[in-house]
Design an enzyme around this catalytic site. Sequence first.
Site, mmCIF file in Angstrom:
data_model
loop_
_atom_site.group_PDB
_atom_site.id
_atom_site.type_symbol
_atom_site.label_atom_id
_atom_site.label_comp_id
_atom_site.label_asym_id
_atom_site.label_seq_id
_atom_site.Cartn_x
_atom_site.Cartn_y
_atom_site.Cartn_z
ATOM 1 N N SER A 144 0.851 -1.190 0.000
ATOM 2 C CA SER A 144 0.000 0.000 0.000
ATOM 3 C C SER A 144 0.881 1.232 0.000
ATOM 4 O O SER A 144 2.033 1.190 0.457
ATOM 5 C CB SER A 144 -0.891 0.005 1.244
ATOM 6 O OG SER A 144 -1.521 1.265 1.415
ATOM 7 N N TYR A 157 -2.329 -0.759 9.955
ATOM 8 C CA TYR A 157 -2.271 -1.200 8.555
ATOM 9 C C TYR A 157 -0.971 -0.732 7.895
ATOM 10 O O TYR A 157 -0.283 -1.518 7.229
ATOM 11 C CB TYR A 157 -3.478 -0.665 7.801
ATOM 12 C CG TYR A 157 -3.551 -1.093 6.357
ATOM 13 C CD1 TYR A 157 -3.891 -2.407 6.014
ATOM 14 C CD2 TYR A 157 -3.280 -0.195 5.321
ATOM 15 C CE1 TYR A 157 -3.950 -2.807 4.687
ATOM 16 C CE2 TYR A 157 -3.348 -0.585 3.991
ATOM 17 C CZ TYR A 157 -3.675 -1.892 3.682
ATOM 18 O OH TYR A 157 -3.746 -2.289 2.371
#
Length: 246
Positions: A144, A157
Amino acid sequence: MTIDLKGRIALVTGASRGIGYFTAIELAKAGAHVIACARTVGGLEELDDVIKAAGGSATLVPFDLSDMEAIDRLGASIYERWGKLDILVANAGILGVIAPVAHVEAKTFDRVMTTNVTSMWRLVRSLEPLLVKSDAGRAILLSSGVATNPRAFWGAYAMSKAAVETMGRIWAEEMAHTPLKINMVNPGATRTAMRAQAMPGEDPETLPHPSEVAAKILPLASPETTDSGRLFVVRENRFVDYRLPE
């Protein structure tokens, strides 16, 4: 550019929806036999129907990535049936919660790290012996943008994806003497359930469909790909290098 993966065995985690679902379809259309892994049986069965309708083939493996012993058994089963693995697309992951670092509950943090990091390491541990048996093993680890560009409230995350990228870079160096190529992928904001969870007020129609992202990921599974230890940025459709802090 036509990608020919006939005779190749590809494993995709998180294959029941989103980027994993459409990447599995792309791999199957290119000729690979897809080992589709996910928790959701219904989603895997739907995927199987689509792959069969396109003339491809798949093996469905429903299990939860938090089951570490199941990951070990998966590697053993692949060895017994095929003796090798050509492609790994490690796509499965969870968001956890968007919240200040100090406000994340311990059980949520642990679950994110178990699913996104520990299971990834366990996959590497279980599948590396199979990937090096391939003449052109390819491992694709989904990451990401927040792994390298941290954002407030994305703590657990972002930390997990930074760990995944570091793991992939180390693994690529360790495998430099083999045909195995390992790369990380930043898909960018995509029209997925995870993105909707993170940004509920966002108009999903403004984002690329996961099928578009999957089409960009597919070439990384090709024997023609020679890059390794790099980050592929889907929005830019190119590899970028990691750099030391300036």
